[in-house]
Scaffold this active site. Structure first.
Site, PDB file in Angstrom:
ATOM      1  N   HIS A  60      47.424  45.651  42.733  1.00  0.00           N
ATOM      2  CA  HIS A  60      47.372  44.840  41.521  1.00  0.00           C
ATOM      3  C   HIS A  60      46.355  45.381  40.516  1.00  0.00           C
ATOM      4  O   HIS A  60      45.393  46.072  40.871  1.00  0.00           O
ATOM      5  CB  HIS A  60      47.055  43.394  41.874  1.00  0.00           C
ATOM      6  CG  HIS A  60      48.183  42.710  42.574  1.00  0.00           C
ATOM      7  ND1 HIS A  60      48.184  41.371  42.869  1.00  0.00           N
ATOM      8  CD2 HIS A  60      49.366  43.174  43.048  1.00  0.00           C
ATOM      9  CE1 HIS A  60      49.304  41.037  43.482  1.00  0.00           C
ATOM     10  NE2 HIS A  60      50.040  42.132  43.611  1.00  0.00           N
ATOM     11  N   GLU A  62      43.984  43.966  38.776  1.00  0.00           N
ATOM     12  CA  GLU A  62      42.593  43.559  38.942  1.00  0.00           C
ATOM     13  C   GLU A  62      41.899  44.424  39.989  1.00  0.00           C
ATOM     14  O   GLU A  62      40.765  44.868  39.798  1.00  0.00           O
ATOM     15  CB  GLU A  62      42.503  42.094  39.384  1.00  0.00           C
ATOM     16  CG  GLU A  62      43.212  41.123  38.473  1.00  0.00           C
ATOM     17  CD  GLU A  62      44.654  40.840  38.916  1.00  0.00           C
ATOM     18  OE1 GLU A  62      45.412  41.795  39.171  1.00  0.00           O
ATOM     19  OE2 GLU A  62      45.018  39.669  38.992  1.00  0.00           O
ATOM     20  N   CYS A  88      46.341  36.682  41.565  1.00  0.00           N
ATOM     21  CA  CYS A  88      46.842  36.108  42.808  1.00  0.00           C
ATOM     22  C   CYS A  88      45.619  35.725  43.644  1.00  0.00           C
ATOM     23  O   CYS A  88      44.483  36.068  43.305  1.00  0.00           O
ATOM     24  CB  CYS A  88      47.734  37.109  43.549  1.00  0.00           C
ATOM     25  SG  CYS A  88      46.849  38.517  44.267  1.00  0.00           S
ATOM     26  N   CYS A  91      43.482  38.840  44.828  1.00  0.00           N
ATOM     27  CA  CYS A  91      42.746  39.468  43.726  1.00  0.00           C
ATOM     28  C   CYS A  91      41.630  38.555  43.232  1.00  0.00           C
ATOM     29  O   CYS A  91      40.530  39.022  42.923  1.00  0.00           O
ATOM     30  CB  CYS A  91      43.687  39.822  42.580  1.00  0.00           C
ATOM     31  SG  CYS A  91      44.732  41.240  42.932  1.00  0.00           S
TER      32      CYS A  91
END
Length: 131
Positions: A60, A62, A88, A91
């Site tokens: 992801h 992040e 999410c 993250c």
């Protein structure tokens, strides 16, 4: 947030293209976008590795921003994360443990647990609608 949207255009998982920018004192520290493990083929080229309706080949945005900070020895304690989709759960936990104190997100993405935990930890979680 406009810069995070531009960063998202580099994403290589076309299921959800997400961009992240970590900023402190109005200065960009690092950026990240979602994509495959370094050296592995991109989802946009070979397809997705799906599990429970998620592409698990993708790292992801992040997390990639946090990794960029670690690789370049950029201190992000107390910084703000701008991300085109709310983090999410995984993250979110990483971002908080890395010392981010403010998260500004565009679209809401899946996990409402982040709101309660952010409140408990006095982390600002701000929705900024995007086009």
């Amino acid at each position: 947030m406009e810069i995070a949207k531009v960063v998202s255009s580099r994403a290589t998982c076309d299921r959800k293209m997400v961009g992240a920018v970590i900023v402190r004192d109005r200065m960009i520290l690092v950026t990240g976008y979602n994509g495959s493990i370094k050296g592995m083929p991109h989802c946009s080229d070979v397809g997705h590795m799906m599990e429970n309706n998620h592409c698990i080949a993708t790292i992801h945005a992040e997390t990639n921003a946090l990794l960029a900070a670690a690789k370049t020895s950029v201190a992000i304690e107390g910084a703000t994360l701008y991300v085109t989709a709310s983090p999410c759960w995984n993250c979110f936990k990483q971002v908080i443990n890395a010392g981010i104190k403010r998260i500004v997100y565009g679209d809401f993405y899946r996990d409402e647990r982040i709101f309660n935990v952010a409140k408990q930890l006095n982390v600002d979680l701000i929705h900024l609608a995007t086009d």
